[in-house]
Write a protein that holds these residues in place. Structure first.
Motif, PDB file in Angstrom:
ATOM      1  N   SER A 218       0.844  -1.201   0.000  1.00 30.92           N
ATOM      2  CA  SER A 218       0.000   0.000   0.000  1.00 30.92           C
ATOM      3  C   SER A 218       0.874   1.243   0.000  1.00 30.92           C
ATOM      4  O   SER A 218       2.058   1.198   0.359  1.00 30.92           O
ATOM      5  CB  SER A 218      -0.966   0.006   1.187  1.00 30.92           C
ATOM      6  OG  SER A 218      -0.314   0.386   2.379  1.00 30.92           O
ATOM      7  N   THR A 221      -0.995   8.458  -0.800  1.00 30.74           N
ATOM      8  CA  THR A 221      -0.971   9.620  -1.697  1.00 30.74           C
ATOM      9  C   THR A 221      -1.676  10.781  -0.998  1.00 30.74           C
ATOM     10  O   THR A 221      -2.420  10.566  -0.035  1.00 30.74           O
ATOM     11  CB  THR A 221      -1.704   9.315  -3.015  1.00 30.74           C
ATOM     12  OG1 THR A 221      -3.036   8.889  -2.701  1.00 30.74           O
ATOM     13  CG2 THR A 221      -0.987   8.236  -3.815  1.00 30.74           C
ATOM     14  N   SER A 231      -3.911   3.453  -0.495  1.00 27.32           N
ATOM     15  CA  SER A 231      -4.452   2.503  -1.467  1.00 27.32           C
ATOM     16  C   SER A 231      -3.331   1.605  -1.972  1.00 27.32           C
ATOM     17  O   SER A 231      -2.154   1.873  -1.706  1.00 27.32           O
ATOM     18  CB  SER A 231      -5.128   3.246  -2.624  1.00 27.32           C
ATOM     19  OG  SER A 231      -4.230   4.170  -3.184  1.00 27.32           O
ATOM     20  N   MET A 236      -1.768   4.421 -11.043  1.00 25.58           N
ATOM     21  CA  MET A 236      -2.309   5.679 -10.513  1.00 25.58           C
ATOM     22  C   MET A 236      -1.461   6.221  -9.354  1.00 25.58           C
ATOM     23  O   MET A 236      -1.089   7.404  -9.352  1.00 25.58           O
ATOM     24  CB  MET A 236      -3.762   5.480 -10.055  1.00 25.58           C
ATOM     25  CG  MET A 236      -4.483   6.750  -9.649  1.00 25.58           C
ATOM     26  SD  MET A 236      -4.027   7.391  -8.026  1.00 25.58           S
ATOM     27  CE  MET A 236      -4.622   6.086  -6.978  1.00 25.58           C
ATOM     28  N   THR A 237      -1.144   5.378  -8.368  1.00 23.91           N
ATOM     29  CA  THR A 237      -0.384   5.887  -7.202  1.00 23.91           C
ATOM     30  C   THR A 237       1.006   6.346  -7.634  1.00 23.91           C
ATOM     31  O   THR A 237       1.531   7.331  -7.132  1.00 23.91           O
ATOM     32  CB  THR A 237      -0.243   4.832  -6.073  1.00 23.91           C
ATOM     33  OG1 THR A 237       0.501   3.716  -6.551  1.00 23.91           O
ATOM     34  CG2 THR A 237      -1.583   4.378  -5.537  1.00 23.91           C
ATOM     35  N   TYR A 240       0.593   9.684  -9.272  1.00 26.51           N
ATOM     36  CA  TYR A 240       0.215  10.665  -8.248  1.00 26.51           C
ATOM     37  C   TYR A 240       1.441  11.100  -7.433  1.00 26.51           C
ATOM     38  O   TYR A 240       1.689  12.286  -7.242  1.00 26.51           O
ATOM     39  CB  TYR A 240      -0.854  10.058  -7.324  1.00 26.51           C
ATOM     40  CG  TYR A 240      -1.626  11.072  -6.507  1.00 26.51           C
ATOM     41  CD1 TYR A 240      -2.970  11.352  -6.782  1.00 26.51           C
ATOM     42  CD2 TYR A 240      -1.027  11.757  -5.448  1.00 26.51           C
ATOM     43  CE1 TYR A 240      -3.680  12.279  -6.029  1.00 26.51           C
ATOM     44  CE2 TYR A 240      -1.731  12.691  -4.697  1.00 26.51           C
ATOM     45  CZ  TYR A 240      -3.058  12.942  -4.985  1.00 26.51           C
ATOM     46  OH  TYR A 240      -3.757  13.862  -4.244  1.00 26.51           O
ATOM     47  N   THR A 257      -7.551  11.588  -9.770  1.00 28.59           N
ATOM     48  CA  THR A 257      -8.323  10.652  -8.944  1.00 28.59           C
ATOM     49  C   THR A 257      -9.838  10.846  -9.057  1.00 28.59           C
ATOM     50  O   THR A 257     -10.600  10.147  -8.393  1.00 28.59           O
ATOM     51  CB  THR A 257      -7.930  10.787  -7.450  1.00 28.59           C
ATOM     52  OG1 THR A 257      -8.041  12.153  -7.074  1.00 28.59           O
ATOM     53  CG2 THR A 257      -6.523  10.301  -7.207  1.00 28.59           C
ATOM     54  N   SER A 260     -12.014   7.849  -9.593  1.00 33.42           N
ATOM     55  CA  SER A 260     -11.098   6.709  -9.708  1.00 33.42           C
ATOM     56  C   SER A 260     -11.435   5.565  -8.751  1.00 33.42           C
ATOM     57  O   SER A 260     -11.093   4.409  -9.020  1.00 33.42           O
ATOM     58  CB  SER A 260      -9.661   7.169  -9.489  1.00 33.42           C
ATOM     59  OG  SER A 260      -9.510   7.620  -8.162  1.00 33.42           O
ATOM     60  N   LEU A 261     -12.097   5.869  -7.638  1.00 31.71           N
ATOM     61  CA  LEU A 261     -12.491   4.799  -6.718  1.00 31.71           C
ATOM     62  C   LEU A 261     -13.614   3.977  -7.347  1.00 31.71           C
ATOM     63  O   LEU A 261     -13.589   2.750  -7.347  1.00 31.71           O
ATOM     64  CB  LEU A 261     -12.926   5.384  -5.365  1.00 31.71           C
ATOM     65  CG  LEU A 261     -13.377   4.352  -4.331  1.00 31.71           C
ATOM     66  CD1 LEU A 261     -12.259   3.386  -3.971  1.00 31.71           C
ATOM     67  CD2 LEU A 261     -13.897   5.032  -3.065  1.00 31.71           C
ATOM     68  N   ASP A 272      -5.468   2.148 -13.234  1.00 36.31           N
ATOM     69  CA  ASP A 272      -5.564   3.607 -13.103  1.00 36.31           C
ATOM     70  C   ASP A 272      -6.605   4.038 -12.078  1.00 36.31           C
ATOM     71  O   ASP A 272      -6.772   5.225 -11.816  1.00 36.31           O
ATOM     72  CB  ASP A 272      -5.884   4.237 -14.468  1.00 36.31           C
ATOM     73  CG  ASP A 272      -4.678   4.169 -15.391  1.00 36.31           C
ATOM     74  OD1 ASP A 272      -3.608   4.653 -14.987  1.00 36.31           O
ATOM     75  OD2 ASP A 272      -4.795   3.596 -16.490  1.00 36.31           O
ATOM     76  N   THR A 274      -8.415   3.874  -8.084  1.00 37.37           N
ATOM     77  CA  THR A 274      -7.909   3.922  -6.706  1.00 37.37           C
ATOM     78  C   THR A 274      -8.385   2.678  -5.965  1.00 37.37           C
ATOM     79  O   THR A 274      -9.585   2.491  -5.764  1.00 37.37           O
ATOM     80  CB  THR A 274      -8.409   5.183  -5.988  1.00 37.37           C
ATOM     81  OG1 THR A 274      -7.942   6.325  -6.700  1.00 37.37           O
ATOM     82  CG2 THR A 274      -7.887   5.250  -4.554  1.00 37.37           C
ATOM     83  N   MET A 276      -8.444   1.493  -2.756  1.00 36.82           N
ATOM     84  CA  MET A 276      -8.265   1.796  -1.328  1.00 36.82           C
ATOM     85  C   MET A 276      -8.222   0.490  -0.535  1.00 36.82           C
ATOM     86  O   MET A 276      -9.070  -0.385  -0.716  1.00 36.82           O
ATOM     87  CB  MET A 276      -9.407   2.682  -0.819  1.00 36.82           C
ATOM     88  CG  MET A 276      -9.335   4.104  -1.344  1.00 36.82           C
ATOM     89  SD  MET A 276     -10.569   5.163  -0.578  1.00 36.82           S
ATOM     90  CE  MET A 276     -10.420   6.623  -1.603  1.00 36.82           C
TER      91      MET A 276
END
Ligand code: TUI
Length: 311
Positions: A218, A221, A231, A236-237, A240, A257, A260-261, A272, A274, A276
């Motif tokens: 994990s 960000t 996440s 993506m991370t 970011y 983001t 993105s979730l 790409d 999130t 979490m």
């Protein structure tokens, strides 16, 4: 397993499900409540009328108590706060902010209020504002986090308030439940473990990534924007964190983001999107039903707490 939390909420086991955005919808909440814990519908940023529908659907699936999590960064939080009262929901948890302005409304309606806090100062403030209990959430958690670990936060909150404390962050099994009780907590809240529940309506890609994750997978960000989010590491991370290092402004980071979730949870974009999840992800090896998760936890915790450390 009787504690101040099972008594306060009228539930069998002191296990509360986190009010996770996009994940904590009515089917998961009802499954956790039916298994003897407290299921929570995560209102997150959903339109208020959708939250009302979710509450109604949950009532059809369970006659046990369940709660709603009001996410305080949501511009519609006030409307959601009222809907909770209108629908006769028994318990509210809150996250990502200070719920003081809604406490009177809820308390007058007999709704039990359990703010999620990430510091002693916020816990004390919530007690003064009339909270019935607090969730002390360590930075091992997934999603929006504070800066203190569960091990350090929980006993300090326990010492600072008289209301019951629920531990969260890095708890996924009976050992975690027993340890939390040893720190003085009256129960636990778990998010990540319930993402990988059979009843969680979450894309298979998300559950698979969670199950494959190790302890160090994990990433946090958003430290530069004041909204740190944990996440699982992905494209993506990496993007970011690269942008944050380059000093990108808030809007540019937001762009990355936006939605993105949902893309990860609903559409299964774990590259790409999130994803979490908490630091405990590495301990989750398979999808289980909520009932299996809770029964195994309680059996193990009871054995440990009655001196079965070496059995
Ligand atoms: O709220 C959570 N976890 C969350 S909310 C969420 S939605 C979101 N998505 C993207 C960016 C930001 C949010 C995803 N996960 N956990 C409970 C929690 N609350 N952790 C920390 C806090 C908290 C933080 C600040 C509680 C109070 C607080 O007070 C600040 C103040 O002084 O108002």
């Amino acid at each position: 397993m009787k504690t101040k939390i099972t008594e306060l909420l009228g539930i069998e086991y002191p296990i509360i499900q986190g009010g996770m955005a996009w994940v904590a919808e009515h089917r998961l909440a009802a499954a956790v409540s039916n298994a003897g814990g407290l299921g929570i519908i995560g209102a997150a940023s959903a339109p208020p009328e959708i939250v009302r529908e979710e509450i109604k659907k949950c009532k059809e699936l369970t006659d046990k108590p369940f709660g709603v999590n009001v996410m305080l960064l949501n511009p519609n939080a006030e409307e959601v706060a009222k809907i909770v009262v209108e629908e006769g929901v028994k318990v509210v948890t809150t996250g990502a902010g200070n719920p003081a302005k809604f406490m009177e409304l809820w308390s007058k309606a007999g709704v039990k209020v359990i703010p999620v806090v990430a510091s002693v100062a916020m816990a004390k403030m919530m007690q003064r504002a009339g909270a019935d209990a607090v969730v002390a959430e360590g930075m091992e958690s997934g999603g929006h986090i504070g800066s203190i670990t569960t091990m350090a936060l929980v006993p300090q909150v326990v010492d600072a308030v008289n209301i019951p404390v629920i531990a969260a962050g890095g708890i996924a099994d009976g050992r975690g439940l027993a340890a939390a009780m040893m720190l003085g907590a009256e129960g636990v809240q778990m998010g990540t473990r319930f993402v990988a529940a059979a009843e969680a309506v979450v894309h298979d890609n998300y559950k698979a990534k969670l199950i494959k994750a190790t302890d160090i997978d994990s990433e946090v960000t958003g430290l530069s924007t004041g909204h740190p989010v944990r996440s699982l590491r992905n494209h993506m991370t990496r993007e970011y964190l690269r942008l944050e290092k380059e000093g990108a402004d808030f809007m540019e980071l937001e762009q990355l983001t936006l939605g993105s979730l949902k893309n990860a949870v609903v559409d299964g974009d774990v590259v790409d999107g999130t994803v979490m999840a908490g630091q405990i992800s590495g301990m989750i090896k398979e999808v289980k039903t909520c009932s299996e998760i809770i029964q195994e936890m309680v059996t193990k915790a009871k054995s440990l707490l009655s001196g079965g450390r070496f059995s």
